[in-house]
Motif scaffolding. Structure first.
Motif, PDB file in Angstrom:
ATOM      1  N   GLN A  25       0.846  -1.191   0.000  1.00 21.01           N
ATOM      2  CA  GLN A  25       0.000   0.000   0.000  1.00 21.01           C
ATOM      3  C   GLN A  25       0.883   1.243   0.000  1.00 21.01           C
ATOM      4  N   ALA A  26       0.690   2.086  -1.011  1.00 24.92           N
ATOM      5  CA  ALA A  26       1.453   3.337  -1.090  1.00 24.92           C
ATOM      6  C   ALA A  26       0.927   4.316  -0.044  1.00 24.92           C
ATOM      7  N   ILE A  27       1.858   4.819   0.770  1.00 23.65           N
ATOM      8  CA  ILE A  27       1.519   5.776   1.818  1.00 23.65           C
ATOM      9  C   ILE A  27       2.173   7.115   1.470  1.00 23.65           C
ATOM     10  N   GLU A  28       1.401   8.186   1.562  1.00 20.65           N
ATOM     11  CA  GLU A  28       1.917   9.528   1.274  1.00 20.65           C
ATOM     12  C   GLU A  28       2.815   9.999   2.414  1.00 20.65           C
ATOM     13  N   LEU A  29       3.516  11.089   2.192  1.00 22.94           N
ATOM     14  CA  LEU A  29       4.414  11.630   3.215  1.00 22.94           C
ATOM     15  C   LEU A  29       3.681  12.017   4.494  1.00 22.94           C
ATOM     16  N   ASP A  30       2.387  12.378   4.360  1.00 24.39           N
ATOM     17  CA  ASP A  30       1.618  12.762   5.550  1.00 24.39           C
ATOM     18  C   ASP A  30       1.069  11.547   6.302  1.00 24.39           C
ATOM     19  N   GLY A  31       1.413  10.333   5.820  1.00 23.65           N
ATOM     20  CA  GLY A  31       1.006   9.120   6.514  1.00 23.65           C
ATOM     21  C   GLY A  31      -0.332   8.552   6.080  1.00 23.65           C
ATOM     22  N   THR A  32      -0.978   9.185   5.102  1.00 22.66           N
ATOM     23  CA  THR A  32      -2.264   8.688   4.625  1.00 22.66           C
ATOM     24  C   THR A  32      -2.078   7.970   3.295  1.00 22.66           C
ATOM     25  N   PRO A  33      -2.987   7.029   2.975  1.00 24.24           N
ATOM     26  CA  PRO A  33      -2.884   6.348   1.690  1.00 24.24           C
ATOM     27  C   PRO A  33      -3.209   7.302   0.533  1.00 24.24           C
ATOM     28  N   GLY A  34      -2.409   7.206  -0.527  1.00 21.55           N
ATOM     29  CA  GLY A  34      -2.680   7.985  -1.731  1.00 21.55           C
ATOM     30  C   GLY A  34      -3.728   7.274  -2.576  1.00 21.55           C
ATOM     31  N   VAL A  35      -3.861   7.706  -3.818  1.00 18.39           N
ATOM     32  CA  VAL A  35      -4.849   7.107  -4.728  1.00 18.39           C
ATOM     33  C   VAL A  35      -4.610   5.609  -4.864  1.00 18.39           C
ATOM     34  N   MET A  36      -3.356   5.214  -5.135  1.00 14.30           N
ATOM     35  CA  MET A  36      -3.053   3.788  -5.282  1.00 14.30           C
ATOM     36  C   MET A  36      -3.184   3.068  -3.937  1.00 14.30           C
ATOM     37  N   GLY A  37      -2.894   3.764  -2.860  1.00  4.41           N
ATOM     38  CA  GLY A  37      -3.045   3.181  -1.529  1.00  4.41           C
ATOM     39  C   GLY A  37      -4.490   2.848  -1.216  1.00  4.41           C
ATOM     40  N   ARG A  38      -5.387   3.720  -1.638  1.00  4.90           N
ATOM     41  CA  ARG A  38      -6.819   3.456  -1.431  1.00  4.90           C
ATOM     42  C   ARG A  38      -7.286   2.304  -2.315  1.00  4.90           C
ATOM     43  N   LYS A  39      -6.726   2.205  -3.526  1.00  9.64           N
ATOM     44  CA  LYS A  39      -7.050   1.059  -4.389  1.00  9.64           C
ATOM     45  C   LYS A  39      -6.571  -0.238  -3.744  1.00  9.64           C
ATOM     46  N   ALA A  40      -5.405  -0.194  -3.113  1.00 12.79           N
ATOM     47  CA  ALA A  40      -4.876  -1.375  -2.416  1.00 12.79           C
ATOM     48  C   ALA A  40      -5.805  -1.766  -1.271  1.00 12.79           C
ATOM     49  N   GLN A  41      -6.335  -0.773  -0.548  1.00 12.59           N
ATOM     50  CA  GLN A  41      -7.283  -1.055   0.536  1.00 12.59           C
ATOM     51  C   GLN A  41      -8.521  -1.769  -0.004  1.00 12.59           C
ATOM     52  N   ARG A  42      -9.038  -1.293  -1.130  1.00 10.09           N
ATOM     53  CA  ARG A  42     -10.240  -1.918  -1.713  1.00 10.09           C
ATOM     54  C   ARG A  42      -9.945  -3.336  -2.202  1.00 10.09           C
ATOM     55  N   LEU A  43      -8.746  -3.549  -2.755  1.00  9.19           N
ATOM     56  CA  LEU A  43      -8.363  -4.904  -3.173  1.00  9.19           C
ATOM     57  C   LEU A  43      -8.263  -5.812  -1.944  1.00  9.19           C
ATOM     58  N   ALA A  44      -7.674  -5.309  -0.867  1.00 11.83           N
ATOM     59  CA  ALA A  44      -7.562  -6.091   0.371  1.00 11.83           C
ATOM     60  C   ALA A  44      -8.952  -6.473   0.883  1.00 11.83           C
ATOM     61  N   GLU A  45      -9.893  -5.541   0.837  1.00  9.79           N
ATOM     62  CA  GLU A  45     -11.266  -5.831   1.280  1.00  9.79           C
ATOM     63  C   GLU A  45     -11.898  -6.913   0.406  1.00  9.79           C
ATOM     64  N   ALA A  46     -11.663  -6.835  -0.912  1.00 13.08           N
ATOM     65  CA  ALA A  46     -12.218  -7.839  -1.829  1.00 13.08           C
ATOM     66  C   ALA A  46     -11.616  -9.214  -1.555  1.00 13.08           C
ATOM     67  N   ILE A  47     -10.331  -9.263  -1.240  1.00 13.47           N
ATOM     68  CA  ILE A  47      -9.686 -10.537  -0.918  1.00 13.47           C
ATOM     69  C   ILE A  47     -10.238 -11.086   0.399  1.00 13.47           C
ATOM     70  N   ARG A  48     -10.356 -10.212   1.409  1.00 14.21           N
ATOM     71  CA  ARG A  48     -10.889 -10.651   2.714  1.00 14.21           C
ATOM     72  C   ARG A  48     -12.295 -11.228   2.586  1.00 14.21           C
ATOM     73  N   ALA A  49     -13.074 -10.707   1.640  1.00 14.31           N
ATOM     74  CA  ALA A  49     -14.443 -11.179   1.450  1.00 14.31           C
ATOM     75  C   ALA A  49     -14.481 -12.580   0.837  1.00 14.31           C
ATOM     76  N   GLN A  50     -13.339 -13.022   0.272  1.00 10.85           N
ATOM     77  CA  GLN A  50     -13.311 -14.300  -0.430  1.00 10.85           C
ATOM     78  C   GLN A  50     -12.490 -15.386   0.259  1.00 10.85           C
ATOM     79  N   THR A  51     -11.865 -15.047   1.395  1.00  9.51           N
ATOM     80  CA  THR A  51     -11.019 -16.042   2.061  1.00  9.51           C
ATOM     81  C   THR A  51     -10.922 -15.759   3.559  1.00  9.51           C
ATOM     82  N   GLU A  52     -10.544 -16.802   4.285  1.00 10.49           N
ATOM     83  CA  GLU A  52     -10.290 -16.672   5.720  1.00 10.49           C
ATOM     84  C   GLU A  52      -8.808 -16.383   5.988  1.00 10.49           C
ATOM     85  N   ILE A  53      -7.980 -16.417   4.933  1.00  6.81           N
ATOM     86  CA  ILE A  53      -6.549 -16.152   5.096  1.00  6.81           C
ATOM     87  C   ILE A  53      -6.391 -14.689   5.529  1.00  6.81           C
TER      88      ILE A  53
END
Length: 149
Positions: free
Chosen positions: A64-92
Motif C-alpha cells: 500500500q502506497a503511503i503519502e508523506l503525511d502518513g495517509t494512503p494515496g490514490v493507489m493506496g486506497r485502491k490497495a485497501q479496496r483490493l484487500a477488502e475484496a480478498i478478505r471477502a473471499q477467504t479466511e486467510i
C-alpha cells in the motif's frame, strides 16, 4: 500479524499489472512468483485467493502506497479496496504493508546486479512484490526472533 509461520504471499497492485511474490515455507525468504494482468478488483481478488490456496499460504500482504503525511494515496486506497475484496473471499489473514519505494528499490537492485540498461526496461512488479514481502518478513523477525540451537 499472524503468529503462525508458513508461506506468505505478497501482492504489489498496479494500474495494469499485479506483482506477486511468495516466501519459502518458513516465511523467511521472499521470491518472485508471477505477474498478473489487472482485470477487475473482484476477478483479481479471486485469482489472488486461488493462488494463495494453491500455495498453502498463511497470510497475504498487500503493498500500500503511503503519502508523506502518513495517509494512503490514490493507489493506496485502491490497495485497501483490493484487500477488502480478498478478505471477502477467504479466511486467510490479509495485511496492508507500506510499499513506498518498492519499485525504485527493485530497479536499483537490478542495476547493482549488473543487469544491462536495455534489459532493465519493462515491468518491475514481481520484484517490487519481493521487496515488499522481504521488508514485511524482516519486520516480523523482530517480533518472532529466529531460535538459535
Amino acid at each position: 500479524m499472524s503468529s503462525e509461520r508458513g508461506r506468505v504471499l505478497a501482492v504489489d497492485p498496479g494500474e495494469k499489472r499485479i506483482g506477486l511474490a511468495i516466501s519459502d515455507p518458513t516465511g523467511t525468504i521472499a521470491n518472485p512468483l508471477q505477474v498478473l494482468k489487472h482485470v477487475s478488483r473482484l476477478i483479481d481478488a479471486a485469482t489472488i485467493v486461488q493462488i494463495a490456496q494453491e500455495w498453502g499460504v498463511v497470510e497475504i500482504v498487500i503493498g500500500q502506497a503511503i503519502e508523506l503525511d502518513g495517509t494512503p494515496g490514490v493507489m493506496g486506497r485502491k490497495a485497501q479496496r483490493l484487500a477488502e475484496a480478498i478478505r471477502a473471499q477467504t479466511e486467510i489473514p490479509v495485511v496492508l504493508w507500506d510499499e513506498s519505494g518498492s519499485t525504485q528499490t527493485a530497479r536499483s537492485a537490478r542495476q547493482k546486479m549488473g543487469v544491462k540498461r536495455s534489459q532493465r526496461r519493462g515491468h518491475m512488479d514481481d520484484l517490487a512484490a519481493v521487496v515488499i514481502l522481504q521488508s514485511y518478513l524482516n519486520s516480523r523477525d523482530s517480533v518472532f526472533p529466529i531460535e538459535e540451537e
